[in-house]
Write a protein that holds these residues in place. Structure first.
Motif, PDB file in Angstrom:
ATOM      1  N   THR A  93       0.825  -1.154   0.296  1.00 46.98           N
ATOM      2  CA  THR A  93       0.063  -0.100   0.215  1.00 46.98           C
ATOM      3  C   THR A  93       1.303   1.272  -0.454  1.00 46.98           C
ATOM      4  N   ALA A  94       1.604   1.185   0.429  1.00 54.79           N
ATOM      5  CA  ALA A  94       2.322   2.174   0.853  1.00 54.79           C
ATOM      6  C   ALA A  94       3.212   2.746  -0.378  1.00 54.79           C
ATOM      7  N   VAL A  95       3.827   1.496  -1.029  1.00 56.96           N
ATOM      8  CA  VAL A  95       4.919   2.312  -2.016  1.00 56.96           C
ATOM      9  C   VAL A  95       3.466   2.021  -3.558  1.00 56.96           C
ATOM     10  N   ALA A 106      17.001   1.349   1.173  1.00 54.37           N
ATOM     11  CA  ALA A 106      17.518   0.019   2.416  1.00 54.37           C
ATOM     12  C   ALA A 106      16.224  -0.305   3.011  1.00 54.37           C
ATOM     13  N   GLY A 107      16.657  -1.359   3.890  1.00 53.62           N
ATOM     14  CA  GLY A 107      15.474  -1.776   4.527  1.00 53.62           C
ATOM     15  C   GLY A 107      15.330  -3.468   4.611  1.00 53.62           C
ATOM     16  N   ARG A 108      14.447  -4.176   5.190  1.00 55.59           N
ATOM     17  CA  ARG A 108      15.170  -5.488   6.383  1.00 55.59           C
ATOM     18  C   ARG A 108      14.083  -6.603   5.830  1.00 55.59           C
ATOM     19  N   ILE A 109      15.068  -7.581   5.590  1.00 51.00           N
ATOM     20  CA  ILE A 109      14.015  -8.702   4.421  1.00 51.00           C
ATOM     21  C   ILE A 109      14.565  -9.373   5.907  1.00 51.00           C
ATOM     22  N   VAL A 110      12.884 -10.469   5.494  1.00 50.82           N
ATOM     23  CA  VAL A 110      12.847 -11.713   6.608  1.00 50.82           C
ATOM     24  C   VAL A 110      12.280 -13.562   5.742  1.00 50.82           C
ATOM     25  N   ARG A 111      13.255 -14.153   6.296  1.00 48.29           N
ATOM     26  CA  ARG A 111      12.774 -15.423   5.838  1.00 48.29           C
ATOM     27  C   ARG A 111      11.538 -15.865   6.376  1.00 48.29           C
ATOM     28  N   ARG A 112      10.777 -15.741   5.546  1.00 48.36           N
ATOM     29  CA  ARG A 112       9.518 -17.289   5.816  1.00 48.36           C
ATOM     30  C   ARG A 112       8.880 -17.760   5.160  1.00 48.36           C
ATOM     31  N   LEU A 132      11.320  -0.364   4.068  1.00 45.69           N
ATOM     32  CA  LEU A 132      11.898  -0.840   2.753  1.00 45.69           C
ATOM     33  C   LEU A 132      11.933   1.168   2.750  1.00 45.69           C
ATOM     34  N   TRP A 133      12.517   1.734   2.644  1.00 46.91           N
ATOM     35  CA  TRP A 133      12.662   3.593   2.799  1.00 46.91           C
ATOM     36  C   TRP A 133      13.796   3.383   1.143  1.00 46.91           C
ATOM     37  N   LEU A 134      12.959   4.444   0.629  1.00 46.18           N
ATOM     38  CA  LEU A 134      13.861   4.563  -0.628  1.00 46.18           C
ATOM     39  C   LEU A 134      13.774   6.000  -0.559  1.00 46.18           C
ATOM     40  N   GLY A 135      14.950   7.090  -1.073  1.00 44.63           N
ATOM     41  CA  GLY A 135      15.689   8.192  -0.529  1.00 44.63           C
ATOM     42  C   GLY A 135      15.864   9.128  -1.788  1.00 44.63           C
TER      43      GLY A 135
END
Length: 164
Positions: free
Chosen positions: A95-97, A140-146, A161-164
């Motif tokens: 939704t944010a993207v 920048a961001g964080r990924i998680v195993r699922r 997620l951060w897009l600068g």
């Protein structure tokens, strides 16, 4: 009446030194031995063991991060539909993207580099750079195993997620 200076106005200086006292226990004579073995030289540097190298990220996580960031940039540019983000992003991020998607984007985003730093076996932090026109931006961001599902066949997902 003339006044001549004869030096009579100069007075002797009052004694300023205090009377001699017994030595205080706080003051040690300079010739007494020191209480510590320090001889006045700086100590030798202690050899610090080197830090262990950081764990290498999972190769599947590295490939996923690169492909996922490229996909996100293509969606933001309007070159791909927003629905494709469900395979790589957390539902709140989709939704944010999609809200960030804009027609007023100047130039096409081109991913330059992505890096992954392992936090633990199931989590990693990503960073990278991309260009848009003549400017360089950061991601920048964080990924998680699922566990993979029918809509998301990858074992990883982007949770931050951060897009600068």
């Amino acid at each position: 009446m003339t006044h001549t200076r004869t030096g009579r106005y100069v007075r002797p200086v009052a004694p300023f030194e205090p009377p001699a006292q017994e030595r205080c226990a706080l003051h040690r004579p300079l010739i007494s031995p020191r209480a510590s073995p320090h001889d006045g030289r700086s100590p030798r540097p202690v050899a610090v063991p080197p830090l262990p190298p950081p764990p290498r990220p999972d190769p599947t996580a590295v490939r996923f991060a690169d492909a996922a960031v490229r996909l996100v940039l293509e969606v933001v540019d309007g070159r791909r539909p927003v629905a494709q983000l469900a395979a790589v992003l957390d539902p709140a991020l989709v939704t944010a993207v999609s809200a960030r998607r804009s027609n007023a984007v100047s130039g096409t985003a081109v991913l330059l580099r992505t890096r992954l730093h392992t936090v633990d076996a199931d989590m990693a932090e990503l960073s990278g750079t991309y260009t848009r026109g003549e400017r360089v931006y950061a991601v920048a961001g964080r990924i998680v195993r699922r566990s993979p599902g029918p809509r998301a066949p990858h074992p990883w997902t982007i949770t931050t997620l951060w897009l600068g």
